[in-house]
Motif scaffolding. Structure first.
Motif, PDB file in Angstrom:
ATOM      1  N   GLN A 266       8.088  -8.438 -10.747  1.00 42.92           N
ATOM      2  CA  GLN A 266       7.114  -7.421 -10.341  1.00 42.92           C
ATOM      3  C   GLN A 266       5.849  -8.072  -9.804  1.00 42.92           C
ATOM      4  O   GLN A 266       5.603  -9.269  -9.997  1.00 42.92           O
ATOM      5  N   GLU A 267       5.047  -7.252  -9.151  1.00 45.53           N
ATOM      6  CA  GLU A 267       3.783  -7.700  -8.574  1.00 45.53           C
ATOM      7  C   GLU A 267       2.677  -6.801  -9.106  1.00 45.53           C
ATOM      8  O   GLU A 267       2.837  -5.577  -9.183  1.00 45.53           O
ATOM      9  N   VAL A 268       1.570  -7.405  -9.486  1.00 52.84           N
ATOM     10  CA  VAL A 268       0.440  -6.657 -10.042  1.00 52.84           C
ATOM     11  C   VAL A 268      -0.806  -6.960  -9.222  1.00 52.84           C
ATOM     12  O   VAL A 268      -1.106  -8.136  -8.941  1.00 52.84           O
ATOM     13  N   HIS A 269      -1.523  -5.916  -8.832  1.00 53.15           N
ATOM     14  CA  HIS A 269      -2.773  -6.077  -8.087  1.00 53.15           C
ATOM     15  C   HIS A 269      -3.951  -5.825  -9.016  1.00 53.15           C
ATOM     16  O   HIS A 269      -3.948  -4.866  -9.798  1.00 53.15           O
ATOM     17  N   ILE A 270      -4.972  -6.685  -8.914  1.00 52.87           N
ATOM     18  CA  ILE A 270      -6.199  -6.503  -9.692  1.00 52.87           C
ATOM     19  C   ILE A 270      -7.352  -6.354  -8.707  1.00 52.87           C
ATOM     20  O   ILE A 270      -7.724  -7.287  -7.999  1.00 52.87           O
ATOM     21  N   GLU A 271      -7.909  -5.151  -8.680  1.00 52.59           N
ATOM     22  CA  GLU A 271      -8.899  -4.781  -7.660  1.00 52.59           C
ATOM     23  C   GLU A 271     -10.143  -5.665  -7.735  1.00 52.59           C
ATOM     24  O   GLU A 271     -10.663  -6.109  -6.702  1.00 52.59           O
TER      25      GLU A 271
END
Length: 328
Positions: A266-271
């Motif tokens: 999976q891929e996680v974005h952190i703003e």
């Protein structure tokens, strides 16, 4: 007395920046990690209170037993040489420390109490409660990091010091870090000063493992709360259902280790970081160490940091020790 504030972050911006920096560094490493220092937001603190009440979590009960059953001896050891400052590192609600405060008061020992914590709110609440529960105890709460508080004490208070480092907090450091930590503590202490430190002892591995992987899943929720914090405070999009808590114990190293495992690729974005992080299926994020000691290791740690052991206080099962180190 008013709080001594050595750590002021009224808008939380510095805290958020430090959190973002540490998350970025930890998740950018090949072997991903997140610092256990971020477990304790308001929800994390409540979850830890729940953990301490679990039947599997022996540590708190054992230390309560030590302090309750041996409070007279402990108070006699620390109070025998006249006035002292009782400095409580990471005081929180001081639930365990109050056992000693009451005993020291009953023995009419000459001392004042200096709780230290990073949370100004916690120190304000503790000061108010102690004013009601133990009005005879003089309290000077300090808001700040441990070493800044000890530096302030060294500059402003010349009398004898007894430092409390209760719980099993020393176990959260790796061996090199624990050595470095105690060397700094020792540098702020002089002849006649003492350190009472809690240490979780080595024991049957299954007992240790159950304490960090309870059947009801409270510890799992506590570990996963790190990801929830990143979502809420840094704009992350972690799907908590796609991560699971995993705990392991290495009896040779005496190291209890906790991880969060990615259940799929999976891929996680952190703003807040404007960055994406990729996780492989069953890739681990290391979140915490908890080292367990033998009494011989405790003695060696004391020797290496110029402390001598004055007394060892054990629970009946010898699961946990509060060890009184002295400065000669």
């Amino acid at each position: 007395m008013p709080l001594v504030e050595l750590h002021k972050e009224p808008d939380g911006s510095d805290n958020k920046a430090a959190f973002a920096k540490d998350v970025n560094e930890g998740l950018s490493k090949k072997a991903k990690s997140l610092s256990s220092r971020y477990f304790y937001d308001s929800r994390g603190s409540q979850l830890f209170q729940d953990i301490m009440a679990l039947p599997e979590y022996y540590l708190t009960r054992c230390e309560f037993e030590v302090l309750t059953d041996q409070k007279e001896a402990i108070a006699t050891h620390v109070g025998a040489e006249g006035f002292f400052h009782l400095i409580d590192l990471g005081a929180g609600d001081a639930l365990k420390t109050k056992i000693l405060l009451r005993e020291l008061s009953e023995q009419q020992r000459s001392f004042d109490y200096v709780p230290v914590d990073i949370s100004g709110h916690a120190m304000q609440q503790l000061t108010q409660r102690l004013r009601q529960e133990l009005p005879q105890v003089q309290v000077q709460a300090v808001v700040g990091e441990y070493f800044k508080a000890l530096e302030w004490l060294q500059e402003n208070k010349s009398e004898r010091k007894v430092v409390l480092f209760l719980g099993s907090n020393i176990g959260n450091f790796n061996p090199d870090e624990s050595l470095a930590f105690l060397k700094v503590i020792r540098s702020y202490l002089g002849s006649g000063d003492k350190l009472l430190m809690g240490m979780d002892l080595r024991k049957e591995p299954k007992t240790i493992l159950r304490a960090y992987d309870d059947a009801s899943g409270v510890t799992a929720a506590f570990n996963l709360n790190l990801l929830r914090r990143i979502n809420e405070e840094l704009g992350g999009n972690f799907d908590l259902q796609q991560f699971s808590h995993y705990a392991s114990y290495d009896p040779q190293a005496g190291a209890m280790r906790s991880y969060l495992l990615s259940r799929r690729k999976q891929e996680v974005h952190i703003e807040a970081l404007n960055k994406k992080f990729t996780f492989g299926a069953w890739e681990a994020i290391h979140t915490e160490n908890s080292h367990k000691y033998s009494l011989e290791q405790a003695r060696e740690l004391g020797q290496a940091t110029n402390f001598s052991i004055e007394s060892v206080f054990l629970d009946k099962n010898e699961y946990f020790a509060d060890i009184l180190f002295a400065v000669d």
